[in-house]
Design an enzyme around this catalytic site. Structure first.
Site, mmCIF file in Angstrom:
data_model
loop_
_atom_site.group_PDB
_atom_site.id
_atom_site.type_symbol
_atom_site.label_atom_id
_atom_site.label_comp_id
_atom_site.label_asym_id
_atom_site.label_seq_id
_atom_site.Cartn_x
_atom_site.Cartn_y
_atom_site.Cartn_z
ATOM 1 C CG HIS A 356 2.416 139.809 69.535
ATOM 2 N ND1 HIS A 356 3.296 138.754 69.570
ATOM 3 C CD2 HIS A 356 2.556 140.364 68.306
ATOM 4 C CE1 HIS A 356 3.929 138.678 68.404
ATOM 5 N NE2 HIS A 356 3.500 139.633 67.634
ATOM 6 C CB CYS A 671 15.504 152.194 59.825
ATOM 7 S SG CYS A 671 15.877 152.208 58.076
#
Length: 751
Positions: A356, A671
């Site tokens: 993150h 994708c």
């Protein structure tokens, strides 16, 4: 022999310098092998030679002795990258006599390369006066020793202790956020570490529980403050790290476990370490790359709790000029604590590009490198260059390198302004061919962020993340609310919602699944078909959320055969009938969504024609398709180099899919990481793809690149790639293609 091996490696690894390490190596190898001579030659790439660095048995002269990369038996060992065992070295055609070292008195020669990640770092040699070949046990010992030494030598090279590292150090890590930074390095050592906490008991359990409660409250306040600070700058998906921290802090199970440890007599610090490491290890053992990185998030949470046990306020950094932050582990809190404009770049000893903190670095546009093996004292307050494209960290570079990177940085800033300024324009090629650009989304989407103005919708919305953040399956109402907020963000654009892609490699915290090979196990559509009650609740929630908006498509993951598709459609039809009836009773009309499948399992490549009439669209999951086609776990560091989306087999599979889609008149969207890669996007459009879905950070640059190249040019490039035999040829040609058109700044530093 194993004991002797271990002793040699330990002595080498514990040496204070490279010279001392090599001296220990030759002395102890002579003893272990009971041989008369041992020497070690180190590869000097600048001079293109193997330099004699240490010896026991030869006479080492005052001047430097070396053999060219293709000279002598040592050069032969290095060039062939394999051991050579010779009974009489002087009679071998590659023998080269080196004067002044007394080598002529030795007859037998055995040399083995020291190799790390396919690169020869040096050659380890033993010799004896007796003319004989060394036996198999001796060969085995030396080869094993060289393999273990390779890691030690690679570490020494990373620390700048190699002979050819004269103009400062050049260290390499994993690129985590693109960009270039030139600034003074600053080492952060204020963060407490979990591993430094030792077992300790408390005298007053009530007081210790009060300390823990205060630390939790302070940490929770900090995360809310940090989220608020970035609220106007970043997409909510990026901000989700702070939501995750608060979710964990308020999790009753985590709190219960923490306070239970204190109630049993443990000091608060020791309670935090035990509980956090237990929770972290659960995530670290998961196969899924995204979930593995959540283990680091939990450790970050624990370290912030440790910090607030001793501090009432978070650290505020103050500098006169921007710096490159050096840290052991980069945290989101650390990034948020630095004043805007004062952080030029980040270098972390640990961490990965999917953490993150790395995601936040990319969102903030801060160049970052993870996994760099540096010694803080040698880098702190040095002038450094951070190359977030290549993963290079240059320490105290010479004036010429410094000037060049400053020029590249100026060019990069200029290019970024140009690209961002054209974000709002629709995506067309240079010859006016329309290319549709969509977003890959995870936790949420935000109507306030600028990138939404420049996309044609959401090509992939991952619905499983909310399932992973809860202690039980979310209710139908909770899911409906979540999905409606996403659909409402794009009222006039399509949103493709993928059904729950959960299973062996992404286990839910409330549903344990243990498998030997989770990537080939109970996941995706296999899981949801085995649990129709979960699948029906989710599909009903999706359908309810779409009432009145009519912009939702349903995507089915991990389809390996037509039977799975047909079974899933039966359940979708059932859910549609139920929700449609409810909607009519309330005066609304439910529009039937388009149904599509993910092409990611190779078996479906051979059943594409059967999809006609069964699906309304196709989405290609290039990440998993590449993984399955090449039989490589991209999360496994040992084989990570085999994972290559530009492998000719992968490219030809992608071409086969788009050709089949056109023949059946079924829309196809790709994708995956390949769509957001400049080279990948050019190849895909050249193959015939007209719909690409990518992460937020790639939208502006892909649109800009496509705007400057014609379709025939991209078709010619794709044709070359599809006819190539080696990935390296594809990469070389595509890089040249981009550079020749003045767009090299999108794949390396500069403009």
């Amino acid at each position: 022999m194993l004991i002797q091996l271990r002793e040699i490696v330990e002595k080498v690894a514990s040496a204070q310098s490279l010279i001392e390490a090599l001296d220990q190596l030759v002395i102890n190898t002579c003893k272990a092998m009971n041989t008369e001579c041992c020497s070690v030659y180190i590869a000097d790439d600048d001079k293109q030679e193997y330099t004699l660095m240490a010896t026991q048995g030869l006479t080492k002269p005052h001047h430097q002795v070396g053999l060219g990369f293709n000279e002598g038996l040592v050069g032969l060992v290095g060039s062939r990258a394999e051991p050579i065992n010779v009974a009489d070295a002087s009679t071998h055609p590659h023998f080269k006599h080196l004067p002044d070292i007394g080598e002529e008195s030795f007859g037998s020669f055995f040399g083995t390369p020291i190799i790390h990640q396919r690169k020869v770092l040096g050659v380890l040699v033993i010799q004896q006066r007796q003319r004989r070949e060394f036996d198999e046990s001796e060969e085995s010992f030396m080869v094993t020793l060289a393999a273990q030494l390779a890691v030690v030598f690679a570490h020494a090279k990373a620390q700048g202790m190699w002979p050819d590292q004269h103009d400062g150090m050049h260290l390499v890590g994993a690129p985590a956020s693109p960009g270039v930074a030139v600034a003074t390095a600053w080492w952060d050592d204020t963060q407490p570490l979990l591993e430094h906490v030792l077992p300790a008991s408390c005298l007053d359990r009530n007081e210790e529980q009060e300390r823990l409660s205060i630390a939790i409250d302070l940490a929770s306040t900090e995360f809310r403050r940090l989220r608020k600070r970035f609220d106007s700058e970043l997409q909510k998906e990026t901000l989700a790290i702070f939501d995750l921290f608060n979710h964990l802090l308020n999790d009753p199970m985590l709190r219960k476990d923490l306070f239970a440890k204190v109630a049993s007599g443990d000091k608060a610090e020791w309670a935090i370490r035990q509980v956090v490491e237990a929770y972290s290890s659960r995530f670290a053992n998961m196969k899924d790359e995204y979930l593995k990185e959540r283990a680091q998030d939990i450790r970050e949470l624990g370290q912030r709790l440790l910090f607030f046990l001793h501090n009432k306020e978070s650290t505020e950094y103050q500098w006169d000029n921007p710096v490159v932050l050096l840290t052991r582990e980069l945290t989101a809190a650390m990034l948020a604590a630095i004043p805007p404009g004062m952080l030029a770049g980040v270098v972390a000893q640990e961490g990965a590009s999917n953490s993150h903190a790395a995601i936040l670095s990319r969102a903030l546009g801060i160049p970052a490198i993870m996994g760099v093996d540096f010694i803080p004292e040698k880098v702190h307050q040095c002038e450094v260059i951070v190359d977030g494209y290549s993963g290079d960290l240059l320490i105290n570079p010479n004036v010429h390198v410094l000037a060049e990177y400053r020029r590249l940085l100026d060019e990069e800033n200029e290019l970024t302004k140009t690209v961002e300024g054209e974000l709002g324009k629709a995506s067309y090629t240079k010859d006016n061919e329309r290319i549709y650009i969509h977003l890959n989304a995870g936790l949420s989407a935000d109507t306030n962020i600028a990138v939404n103005r420049g996309v044609d919708g959401v090509g992939l919305y991952r619905t499983e993340v909310p399932f992973l953040l809860q202690r039980s399956f979310p209710s139908e109402e909770e899911q409906t609310s979540q999905y409606h907020s996403i659909l409402a963000t794009y009222p006039d654009k399509s949103v493709v919602m993928r059904t729950l892609d959960i299973g062996g490699d992404k286990p839910l915290p409330y549903l344990t699944i243990e498998e030997d090979n989770p990537f080939l196990g109970w996941r995706g559509i296999r899981f949801t078909l085995d649990h129709p009650e979960i699948f029906l609740i989710q599909v009903r929630a999706m359908l309810k959320a779409s009432i009145g908006l009519n912009n939702m498509d349903i995507l089915l993951p991990m389809i390996s055969g037509i039977a799975e598709l047909d079974d899933a459609k039966v359940l979708i039809d059932r859910a549609f009938d139920e929700v449609s009836l409810q909607a009519k009773e309330q005066g609304f009309e439910l529009q039937r969504p388009r149904i599509g499948i993910m092409i990611e399992v190779p078996s479906i490549l051979y059943q594409l024609p059967i999809l006609k009439g069964r699906v309304d669209f196709i989405s290609v999951g290039s990440n998993d398709l590449t993984q399955y086609l090449l039989a490589v776990d991209r999360n496994n560091a040992r084989v990570a180099n085999v994972y290559d989306a530009l492998h000719p087999a992968v490219l030809n599979a992608l071409k086969h899919i788009i050709d089949a889609g056109k023949q059946m008149d079924i829309p196809v969207c790709l994708c995956g990481e390949l769509a957001g890669d400049p080279v990948g996007a050019l190849l895909l459009v050249g193959m015939g793809y007209r719909s690409l879905s990518m992460n937020t950070r790639n939208v502006a640059k892909i649109k800009y690149i496509l705007r400057h190249i014609t379709v025939p040019e991209m078709e010619s490039l794709a044709q070359f790639a599809l006819g190539s035999v080696l990935s390296v040829d594809v990469r070389t040609m595509t890089t040249k293609f981009v550079e020749d058109r003045g767009l090299g700044g999108f794949i390396r530093a500069g403009k």
